[in-house]
Motif scaffolding. Structure first.
Motif, short mmCIF file in Angstrom:
data_model
loop_
_atom_site.label_atom_id
_atom_site.label_comp_id
_atom_site.label_asym_id
_atom_site.label_seq_id
_atom_site.Cartn_x
_atom_site.Cartn_y
_atom_site.Cartn_z
N TYR A 16 0.81 -1.21 0.00
CA TYR A 16 0.00 0.00 0.00
C TYR A 16 0.85 1.27 0.00
O TYR A 16 0.61 2.19 -0.78
N ARG A 20 0.75 3.93 -2.88
CA ARG A 20 0.24 5.25 -2.52
C ARG A 20 1.22 6.32 -2.99
O ARG A 20 0.84 7.32 -3.58
N HIS A 21 2.51 6.10 -2.73
CA HIS A 21 3.54 7.04 -3.18
C HIS A 21 3.53 7.17 -4.71
O HIS A 21 3.58 8.27 -5.24
N TYR A 23 1.10 6.58 -6.97
CA TYR A 23 -0.08 7.23 -7.53
C TYR A 23 -0.22 8.70 -7.11
O TYR A 23 -0.73 9.52 -7.88
N THR A 24 0.26 9.05 -5.91
CA THR A 24 0.13 10.45 -5.47
C THR A 24 1.35 11.29 -5.81
O THR A 24 1.21 12.41 -6.31
N VAL A 31 -5.43 13.27 -3.46
CA VAL A 31 -6.09 12.47 -2.43
C VAL A 31 -7.44 13.11 -2.10
O VAL A 31 -7.51 14.28 -1.73
N GLU A 34 -9.10 8.98 2.57
CA GLU A 34 -8.30 7.79 2.91
C GLU A 34 -8.86 7.20 4.20
O GLU A 34 -9.04 7.92 5.18
N TRP A 43 -6.74 -0.78 3.59
CA TRP A 43 -6.80 0.65 3.31
C TRP A 43 -7.62 0.88 2.06
O TRP A 43 -7.61 0.06 1.15
N LEU A 45 -8.03 4.21 -0.49
CA LEU A 45 -7.60 5.56 -0.82
C LEU A 45 -8.32 6.00 -2.08
O LEU A 45 -8.24 5.35 -3.11
#
Length: 130
Positions: A16, A20-21, A23-24, A31, A34, A43, A45
């Motif tokens: 995750y 997360r890193h 895609y963001t 975001v 979340e 999770w 998001l």
């Protein structure tokens, strides 16, 4: 039926934090929300694109891998529109992402390229201009 467009695409990540890193920070998705769902140890998001389309990024304990190459049945890839595919390719490569050489769609004449997310999900950038 009256379909109006795509609301969201859901992706399950094996790691995750890494996804997360990606895609963001690498792709720059915004975001929206979340949440940790304790009952599922998962999770969720919610990420947004400028046109309102969303990407839901999930984590689950020990998700099974999904074959993607050679071409497997099911979802083939996820494609995003960009104004300048060469500039987007350069930005990805500057962030350490391996990107295929640019190609030209034989039917539309538009440029495109492919890369993968941290779990190997094929992603495409398709140049549509502004």
């Amino acid at each position: 039926m009256g379909l109006l467009g795509t609301h969201h695409v859901a992706i399950i990540a094996s790691d995750y934090a890494r996804s997360r890193h990606f895609y963001t920070e690498v792709l720059g998705l915004r975001v929206l929300a979340e949440h940790f769902r304790a009952e599922r140890q998962s999770w969720k998001l919610d990420l947004g694109l400028p046109d309102g389309t969303q990407v839901e990024l999930f984590s689950f304990p020990d998700p099974p891998s999904r074959p993607s190459r050679p071409e497997a049945c099911g979802l083939r890839h996820l494609a995003w529109r960009v104004a300048d595919v060469a500039a987007s390719k350069a930005a990805l490569e500057a962030a350490g992402v391996s990107v295929e050489p640019l190609r030209v769609d034989e039917f539309t004449g538009r440029r495109f390229t492919f890369f993968a997310d941290p779990d190997g999900l094929p992603l495409e950038l398709y140049e549509t201009g502004v």
